[in-house]
Write a protein that holds these residues in place. Structure first.
Motif, PDB file in Angstrom:
ATOM      1  N   ALA A 277       0.845  -1.342   0.062  1.00 42.78           N
ATOM      2  CA  ALA A 277      -0.001  -0.142   0.204  1.00 42.78           C
ATOM      3  C   ALA A 277       0.767   1.271   0.042  1.00 42.78           C
ATOM      4  O   ALA A 277       0.257   2.331  -0.585  1.00 42.78           O
ATOM      5  CB  ALA A 277      -1.057   0.019   1.118  1.00 42.78           C
ATOM      6  N   THR A 278       1.962   1.215   0.555  1.00 44.52           N
ATOM      7  CA  THR A 278       2.860   2.548   0.536  1.00 44.52           C
ATOM      8  C   THR A 278       3.751   2.461  -0.206  1.00 44.52           C
ATOM      9  O   THR A 278       4.751   3.465  -0.546  1.00 44.52           O
ATOM     10  CB  THR A 278       3.597   2.375   1.886  1.00 44.52           C
ATOM     11  OG1 THR A 278       4.283   1.374   2.120  1.00 44.52           O
ATOM     12  CG2 THR A 278       2.401   2.585   3.277  1.00 44.52           C
ATOM     13  N   LEU A 279       4.087   1.644  -1.459  1.00 46.23           N
ATOM     14  CA  LEU A 279       4.970   1.768  -2.696  1.00 46.23           C
ATOM     15  C   LEU A 279       4.655   3.241  -3.252  1.00 46.23           C
ATOM     16  O   LEU A 279       3.479   3.446  -3.754  1.00 46.23           O
ATOM     17  CB  LEU A 279       4.860   0.638  -3.481  1.00 46.23           C
ATOM     18  CG  LEU A 279       5.716  -0.453  -3.457  1.00 46.23           C
ATOM     19  CD1 LEU A 279       5.372  -1.494  -4.237  1.00 46.23           C
ATOM     20  CD2 LEU A 279       7.039  -0.098  -3.679  1.00 46.23           C
ATOM     21  N   ARG A 280       5.733   4.023  -3.514  1.00 47.67           N
ATOM     22  CA  ARG A 280       5.664   5.156  -4.120  1.00 47.67           C
ATOM     23  C   ARG A 280       6.139   5.076  -5.458  1.00 47.67           C
ATOM     24  O   ARG A 280       7.042   4.411  -5.904  1.00 47.67           O
ATOM     25  CB  ARG A 280       6.446   6.197  -3.381  1.00 47.67           C
ATOM     26  CG  ARG A 280       5.967   6.690  -1.907  1.00 47.67           C
ATOM     27  CD  ARG A 280       7.024   7.420  -1.127  1.00 47.67           C
ATOM     28  NE  ARG A 280       8.299   6.706  -0.779  1.00 47.67           N
ATOM     29  CZ  ARG A 280       9.413   7.352  -0.714  1.00 47.67           C
ATOM     30  NH1 ARG A 280       9.392   8.780  -0.607  1.00 47.67           N
ATOM     31  NH2 ARG A 280      10.488   6.668  -0.356  1.00 47.67           N
ATOM     32  N   ILE A 281       5.249   5.612  -6.376  1.00 47.98           N
ATOM     33  CA  ILE A 281       5.410   5.865  -7.638  1.00 47.98           C
ATOM     34  C   ILE A 281       6.140   7.124  -8.322  1.00 47.98           C
ATOM     35  O   ILE A 281       5.726   8.287  -7.529  1.00 47.98           O
ATOM     36  CB  ILE A 281       4.179   5.813  -8.472  1.00 47.98           C
ATOM     37  CG1 ILE A 281       3.359   4.434  -8.163  1.00 47.98           C
ATOM     38  CG2 ILE A 281       4.493   5.831  -9.990  1.00 47.98           C
ATOM     39  CD1 ILE A 281       4.102   3.201  -8.258  1.00 47.98           C
ATOM     40  N   ARG A 282       7.345   7.055  -8.997  1.00 49.41           N
ATOM     41  CA  ARG A 282       7.978   8.228  -9.340  1.00 49.41           C
ATOM     42  C   ARG A 282       7.628   8.673 -10.536  1.00 49.41           C
ATOM     43  O   ARG A 282       7.129   7.899 -11.444  1.00 49.41           O
ATOM     44  CB  ARG A 282       9.539   7.966  -9.229  1.00 49.41           C
ATOM     45  CG  ARG A 282      10.193   6.999  -9.965  1.00 49.41           C
ATOM     46  CD  ARG A 282      11.723   7.188  -9.831  1.00 49.41           C
ATOM     47  NE  ARG A 282      12.228   5.963 -10.535  1.00 49.41           N
ATOM     48  CZ  ARG A 282      13.034   5.023 -10.027  1.00 49.41           C
ATOM     49  NH1 ARG A 282      12.927   4.945  -8.819  1.00 49.41           N
ATOM     50  NH2 ARG A 282      13.375   4.222 -10.982  1.00 49.41           N
TER      51      ARG A 282
END
Length: 232
Positions: free
Chosen positions: A227-232
């Motif tokens: 859920a906390t995976l960040r997309i750049r």
């Protein structure tokens, strides 16, 4: 697994399999050999000592460990295919923390089986399976299978913890993030698969809580990582 991955880029289990000279096993071959050796041992001991009550729980434990082997190899291979930060890969594979966690789990289990369980129960888990005088070969094989299980459980927990740190520390492009989520989901799937052992632990509350707590912890931490995976 062809032994071509550099040192520190594999699980310890993968390194051992890949280091055997002249042995290049596919995932299915490695799992089949593991299943054959352990299951043959279970059946032979049941025939020799009449331990038929131990065959079903033993088979379930062997199946869970074999699935864990497959998950580890898939997880490792798919992770190495991705362009990931070096600190993450080094922490996941090179630290060998999964072995430490497996040892701690195994020592705790042995302490429970031989110290705690006899003090609180008239019939321990071992005597329930093997009778009042458990045969030495049966106990040896049981501890070997249980170590295999503990190592897979330690690996699953470490994979979840490092995944959560990875999601907090780094951001990824959409494709990589999607593939990482699938890896985290694979770890959750293995955790949930371990619940097949629960029916054999219903009269062993400590072990029941330990297995259930592990599954819940891996699931919660892995879902948090996803859920906390960040997309750049």
């Amino acid at each position: 697994m062809k032994g071509s991955e550099p040192y520190g880029e594999t699980w310890v289990y993968e390194s051992i399999v890949g280091a055997i000279p002249g042995l290049h096993l596919s995932n299915l071959q490695a799992i089949a050999i593991q299943l054959a050796i352990f299951q043959t041992g279970i059946v032979v001991l049941a025939l020799v000592y009449g331990l038929w009550d131990a065959v079903l729980p033993g088979t379930v434990a062997v199946l869970v460990a074999a699935v864990g082997s497959g998950v580890m190899r898939q997880f490792g291979r798919r992770t190495r295919e991705l362009d990931l930060p070096e600190p993450y890969r080094r922490l996941l594979f090179g630290s060998s923390i999964e072995v430490v966690l497996g040892i701690l789990a195994f020592v705790a289990l042995v302490t429970h089986l031989f110290i705690f369980d006899p003090r609180v129960s008239n019939q321990t888990l071992l005597t329930g399976l093997f009778g009042p005088n458990p045969p030495v070969p049966a106990v040896f094989l049981t501890l070997l299978i249980l170590w295999d299980l503990c190592y897979r459980i330690g690996t699953s927990w470490w994979g979840a913890v490092v995944a959560f740190w990875r999601s907090w520390r780094y951001s990824f492009n959409p494709e990589t993030a999607s593939r990482l989520r699938r890896l985290d989901a694979l770890n959750v799937g293995f955790g949930l698969m371990q619940l097949v052992m629960v029916p054999f632990l219903l009269d062993r509350p400590v072990l029941l809580v330990a297995v259930g707590g592990h599954v819940v912890a891996v699931t919660v931490v892995s879902l948090a990582a996803m859920a906390t995976l960040r997309i750049r």
